[in-house]
Design a protein around this motif. Sequence first.
Motif, PDB file in Angstrom:
ATOM      1  N   SER A   1     -24.236 -76.038  22.193  1.00 18.50           N
ATOM      2  CA  SER A   1     -22.930 -76.562  21.792  1.00 18.50           C
ATOM      3  C   SER A   1     -22.484 -76.002  20.443  1.00 18.50           C
ATOM      4  O   SER A   1     -21.291 -75.864  20.193  1.00 18.50           O
ATOM      5  N   PHE A   2     -23.440 -75.681  19.572  1.00 20.07           N
ATOM      6  CA  PHE A   2     -23.090 -75.156  18.256  1.00 20.07           C
ATOM      7  C   PHE A   2     -22.812 -73.653  18.290  1.00 20.07           C
ATOM      8  O   PHE A   2     -22.174 -73.118  17.388  1.00 20.07           O
ATOM      9  N   MET A   3     -23.303 -72.967  19.296  1.00 15.06           N
ATOM     10  CA  MET A   3     -23.234 -71.505  19.348  1.00 15.06           C
ATOM     11  C   MET A   3     -21.871 -71.015  19.823  1.00 15.06           C
ATOM     12  O   MET A   3     -21.185 -71.678  20.586  1.00 15.06           O
ATOM     13  N   ASP A   4     -21.508 -69.815  19.362  1.00 17.14           N
ATOM     14  CA  ASP A   4     -20.397 -69.058  19.926  1.00 17.14           C
ATOM     15  C   ASP A   4     -21.018 -67.825  20.572  1.00 17.14           C
ATOM     16  O   ASP A   4     -21.204 -66.797  19.926  1.00 17.14           O
ATOM     17  N   GLN A   5     -21.382 -67.959  21.850  1.00 16.32           N
ATOM     18  CA  GLN A   5     -22.152 -66.908  22.510  1.00 16.32           C
ATOM     19  C   GLN A   5     -21.326 -65.665  22.823  1.00 16.32           C
ATOM     20  O   GLN A   5     -21.866 -64.653  23.254  1.00 16.32           O
ATOM     21  N   LYS A   6     -20.006 -65.749  22.565  1.00  7.13           N
ATOM     22  CA  LYS A   6     -19.179 -64.551  22.718  1.00  7.13           C
ATOM     23  C   LYS A   6     -19.252 -63.661  21.485  1.00  7.13           C
ATOM     24  O   LYS A   6     -18.881 -62.491  21.529  1.00  7.13           O
ATOM     25  N   ALA A   7     -19.713 -64.221  20.383  1.00  6.13           N
ATOM     26  CA  ALA A   7     -19.835 -63.442  19.151  1.00  6.13           C
ATOM     27  C   ALA A   7     -21.003 -62.469  19.262  1.00  6.13           C
ATOM     28  O   ALA A   7     -21.981 -62.716  19.972  1.00  6.13           O
ATOM     29  N   ASP A   8     -20.906 -61.372  18.545  1.00 10.64           N
ATOM     30  CA  ASP A   8     -21.960 -60.355  18.541  1.00 10.64           C
ATOM     31  C   ASP A   8     -23.062 -60.780  17.576  1.00 10.64           C
ATOM     32  O   ASP A   8     -22.820 -60.869  16.367  1.00 10.64           O
ATOM     33  N   PRO A   9     -24.271 -61.051  18.069  1.00 11.09           N
ATOM     34  CA  PRO A   9     -25.346 -61.487  17.156  1.00 11.09           C
ATOM     35  C   PRO A   9     -25.698 -60.425  16.125  1.00 11.09           C
ATOM     36  O   PRO A   9     -26.236 -60.754  15.063  1.00 11.09           O
TER      37      PRO A   9
END
Length: 696
Positions: free
Chosen positions: A51-59
Amino acid sequence: MANNAMQLLYICITLSAFAWAAPSANEDDLNQDTPYMKELLRQAKAAEIESFMDQKADPCGDFYTFSCGNYERINSAMSMQVVTTGVFETLTNGLNRKILKMLNTAHDTHDSPEDIQVKHFYESCLRIRELNSTYNQKLRSLIAEFGTMPVLKGSSWKEEDFDWLGTTARMAHRYGITPVIGMEVNKDLASNQRNRIYLGQQDFPLEARSMYVDNATAIYRQKYRFNIQRTLQRSLGVKMELAKKTARELMDFEVDLAHGLVDESEGLDLSEMTELLTVGEVHRRYFPTLDINRLISISMGETITDQIYEYNKRYQENLVEVIKRTPKRTIANYIFFRLIWEFVETPSDKPEKQKQACVDLTKKFFAKNLDNMFYRRYNNEKSSREIDNMWRQLKATFNETLRSSSALDWIEPATRKLAIDKLEAMTLEVNNYAEDNFTEEFADLNLQSSDYVENVRQTSLLGAKQMREMLHQPAKPFEAGSQLSYTPANILIENTIKVPVALLQPFYIWSDVYPNAVMFGTLASLIGHELIHGFDDSGRKFDAKGNSNDWWDERSSGNFLERRECFTKQYGRYVYDGIQLKESTSQSENIADNGGMRLAYTAYRKWFDSQMPGNLAKETLPNMPYSAKQLFFISFAQIWCNDAHPSVKALQVSTDQHMPGKFRVIGSLSNFDEFSKEFNCKAGSAMNPSEKCLLY
């Protein structure tokens, strides 16, 4: 009881008081050892992390956004009407719920006589409105113990009758309140089995020099000035225009004094800020403006023949000039205002808000009692075992690193040997005060639930008496009040890491059903951070016994400073909310962040590699497409997920030695090759730069 600023000379803490999804108020009900509940808890942890993550962002572009990109939306400081949100706020909120429950519960079999007195203190705070008109008179009676306050006496106040230094000294002796110039008894830096007097700056309500001199923090000075004005009006009955004028004078005087405070960005260590001198030597430096002989003898109630520590000579030098140019009337108003400031509490119209304010005040005076009360009621053996197990693994891993001829080749073998000695002597303990003799400490107290001002008066009387007695007693374990209730800390002068009782609460950052990747990424990283503090800018100046002693050889020390410069430049390049961060010499927190995370990961990898494949089934979380090692780094990053109210971001930059959470993540991980390997970050990407900083 309450602590003083100079006590913090030799304590390194993990973070400032700057929310995770948390268990409910009935979290005790979650502790059911069944397969169904274990799986439910694992799924809940997976859902929380995602829920905290923005998995579309590039790690590899911004790992903080990847791990924490949705945190601000879910836990907005502005919408929650709080200063900041984050994991430690959530831990503190959980602890506060339990403290509230304890304090609001009728006396039961758990309560010791001392617990009952602490409850009386809390109850007196809740009933503060009942004092009504007598509140003003009680504050005026406190002033009358030491003289008269010009703003209350008007033209009848006689300047020639006022002795500012003697008044301050008598306040220090009676109540431990030290306006203008401070003094306390605490452990000797160079020989921690005994106590000595420390002389130096007073406690400042706004705490840091930057809060008084920076343009960016002017709004906080305005708010503080308004609080002074409001207190003069409400608590002492001063007319509005006179209160406004007096508040401006007091604020200007305090700003003038604050110019002598240490600029923390200079990175001065203890040897540069303290000097061991005879009372006579300090006296001669500042006489006749400051009569140090008289100040100390009145404050302590005896003639002092032992040497004392002078802390931050710059403050006393500035004070001499400030006293010369400030009207006696202003100095008198300031000293008496700082006296009553310790006794003033403005009740809230909202009962829940008043309860929380009273919890905070009870913590201020009785933090260790509340920690002990919590520990006796909520002690969790599993968490204690987990913490102890983590500690042993981290110590063993860092021991191997120190013994390796290649890992730390910039440190000479002889100095590495001394570092190993220090590591082996370092201890870790839960800050539960189980060994304290509270019956003895409370022998002179008789706190009642009807009179808040009298309770503060009694507590202050006892605290001042106990501090004076310390001068003739062996040193006791270090205390730092509520600081040690919510964050791990390395007590440099004891070579001991203290873990707060708040961390014993299950499910926030640890549980035996979570993957070890999560446990090492969170709990072990925090403990590792504190371990590394023992070898950072300040910690490396304390030896295995916890005494101030520079045990580093010249070449190793030079290499340390050269490598530290890399961190200074790296973290000085970051921009937070449009504000360029300061390029600070002090890099203790950044060194501890980097070294603690590396140490925790190395310990985790050792554990992981030692396991049979069948034992690693729980090392991932349900429906999460990340490997165990990736989960370690995500968990580490999410310790620092946070949001700050827009109004305090400039304050955070000006006053906090810790980086904003975003840079604690990207700064540490962009220096670590193992991170780039696990997330396949190309060389030259933001999270895998060509130049990396490395100490431990």
